[in-house]
Motif scaffolding. Structure first.
Motif, PDB file in Angstrom:
ATOM      1  N   GLU A   1       0.822  -1.214   0.000  1.00  9.87           N
ATOM      2  CA  GLU A   1       0.000   0.000   0.000  1.00  9.87           C
ATOM      3  C   GLU A   1       0.859   1.268   0.000  1.00  9.87           C
ATOM      4  O   GLU A   1       0.585   2.239   0.696  1.00  9.87           O
ATOM      5  CB  GLU A   1      -0.984  -0.007   1.168  1.00  9.87           C
ATOM      6  N   ILE A   2       1.913   1.235  -0.789  1.00  6.97           N
ATOM      7  CA  ILE A   2       2.795   2.386  -0.950  1.00  6.97           C
ATOM      8  C   ILE A   2       2.508   3.006  -2.310  1.00  6.97           C
ATOM      9  O   ILE A   2       2.770   2.400  -3.345  1.00  6.97           O
ATOM     10  CB  ILE A   2       4.274   1.969  -0.855  1.00  6.97           C
ATOM     11  N   GLU A   3       1.965   4.191  -2.305  1.00  6.97           N
ATOM     12  CA  GLU A   3       1.585   4.848  -3.554  1.00  6.97           C
ATOM     13  C   GLU A   3       2.743   5.674  -4.127  1.00  6.97           C
ATOM     14  O   GLU A   3       3.003   5.650  -5.325  1.00  6.97           O
ATOM     15  CB  GLU A   3       0.370   5.743  -3.324  1.00  6.97           C
ATOM     16  N   ARG A   4       3.426   6.409  -3.266  1.00  6.38           N
ATOM     17  CA  ARG A   4       4.492   7.298  -3.732  1.00  6.38           C
ATOM     18  C   ARG A   4       5.794   6.930  -3.023  1.00  6.38           C
ATOM     19  O   ARG A   4       5.799   6.614  -1.828  1.00  6.38           O
ATOM     20  CB  ARG A   4       4.108   8.756  -3.448  1.00  6.38           C
ATOM     21  N   PHE A   5       6.902   6.991  -3.756  1.00  4.11           N
ATOM     22  CA  PHE A   5       8.155   6.462  -3.221  1.00  4.11           C
ATOM     23  C   PHE A   5       9.331   7.092  -3.945  1.00  4.11           C
ATOM     24  O   PHE A   5       9.182   7.757  -4.980  1.00  4.11           O
ATOM     25  CB  PHE A   5       8.193   4.939  -3.385  1.00  4.11           C
ATOM     26  N   ALA A   6      10.523   6.855  -3.420  1.00  2.20           N
ATOM     27  CA  ALA A   6      11.775   7.218  -4.077  1.00  2.20           C
ATOM     28  C   ALA A   6      12.476   5.939  -4.491  1.00  2.20           C
ATOM     29  O   ALA A   6      12.564   4.988  -3.714  1.00  2.20           O
ATOM     30  CB  ALA A   6      12.658   8.034  -3.138  1.00  2.20           C
ATOM     31  N   LEU A   7      12.978   5.907  -5.715  1.00  2.00           N
ATOM     32  CA  LEU A   7      13.603   4.715  -6.284  1.00  2.00           C
ATOM     33  C   LEU A   7      15.118   4.867  -6.317  1.00  2.00           C
ATOM     34  O   LEU A   7      15.635   5.920  -6.707  1.00  2.00           O
ATOM     35  CB  LEU A   7      13.129   4.496  -7.717  1.00  2.00           C
ATOM     36  N   VAL A   8      15.821   3.796  -5.918  1.00  2.00           N
ATOM     37  CA  VAL A   8      17.274   3.748  -6.044  1.00  2.00           C
ATOM     38  C   VAL A   8      17.609   2.437  -6.745  1.00  2.00           C
ATOM     39  O   VAL A   8      17.338   1.354  -6.223  1.00  2.00           O
ATOM     40  CB  VAL A   8      17.978   3.791  -4.672  1.00  2.00           C
TER      41      VAL A   8
END
Length: 259
Positions: A86-93
């Motif tokens: 339930e994670i809609e917005r995130f930072a990608l590495v």
């Protein structure tokens, strides 16, 4: 460790850190023949104050999976895991192939990616005719030799041989069909003409001694990005292994900077 069943694959992942921590969750995506432990230093650093997700991609590490994946399949797996959590917005590495997966996600779901970090990754592999023929010929070598040659040259000169051999053994544990198919998928990966669409603030961290995906190819990509920051570190392609503290410091500064 938790696991999730996705389209015939069992994804092993870690989900650590406070749910109400500083900033959006961080999602770490490893590269070809690697596993989620490439990010041990970053997990230890960031999970004290924000949510951190990392996974073994299907066919890698402790994740299983039927069939042979593509870059797009792996991107869908990452999104399926984030939907499950339930994670809609995130930072990608993303490191290397993980950066290709990250760019695929940023292009297909731009509203969900707040920031992106590409570690020793590019938007298109380019090489001379001779280099291309050599790469193609290398696939005909015995599997263990193919793995050893590729992993050896991922490290900068002088890196401890025992550690390199340990990484070669770990990489050789990845199923052959997964290794070879994704090797071809990386060679065919090409979003260079589309990266101008990526409005996500992006940090590109690259090893100066990277001969797998040379710095000049990353710089070519960086010029096409509307909002890119570049950092060059004294390392080879396996920057997360060779310079974990320096990479973490670069990530920390970028992720906490005001937009």
């Amino acid at each position: 460790m938790p696991q999730l069943e996705v389209d015939g694959a069992t994804l092993t992942y870690d989900d650590e850190g406070p749910r109400d921590g500083d900033g959006v969750p961080l999602v770490f995506v490893h590269g070809w023949t690697a596993n989620r432990h490439r990010w041990d230093h970053q997990l230890a650093h960031f999970a004290g104050r924000r949510r951190v997700i990392r996974l073994d991609l299907r066919g890698h590490g402790e994740s299983g999976g039927a069939g042979v994946p593509t870059i797009e399949d792996l991107a869908r797996d990452v999104l399926a895991l984030l939907d499950h959590l339930e994670i809609e917005r995130f930072a990608l590495v993303g490191h290397s192939m993980g950066g290709m997966i990250s760019q695929t996600i940023a292009l297909s779901h731009p509203a969900r990616v707040e920031r992106m970090v590409l570690v020793c990754s590019i938007g298109r592999m380019t090489y001379s005719r001779g280099r291309g023929l050599l790469m193609a010929a290398s696939t005909l070598a015995p599997f263990k030799l193919f793995i050893a040659a590729n992993i050896q040259r991922a490290f900068s000169p002088g890196y401890p041989r025992d550690e390199v051999r340990a990484h070669i053994r770990a990489s050789a544990g990845t199923p052959r069909e997964v290794v070879m198919t994704l090797y071809g998928a990386m060679r065919a990966f090409d979003v260079l003409d589309r990266v101008g669409e990526i409005r996500t603030p992006t940090l590109m961290v690259h090893g100066y001694h990277d001969i797998q995906l040379p710095v000049r190819q990353m710089l070519r990509m960086a010029k096409a990005y509307p909002d890119a920051t570049v950092r060059i570190l004294d390392a080879g392609h396996e920057l997360p292994v060779e310079k974990p503290a320096e990479l973490t410091s670069a990530l920390d500064r970028f992720l906490t900077a005001k937009s």
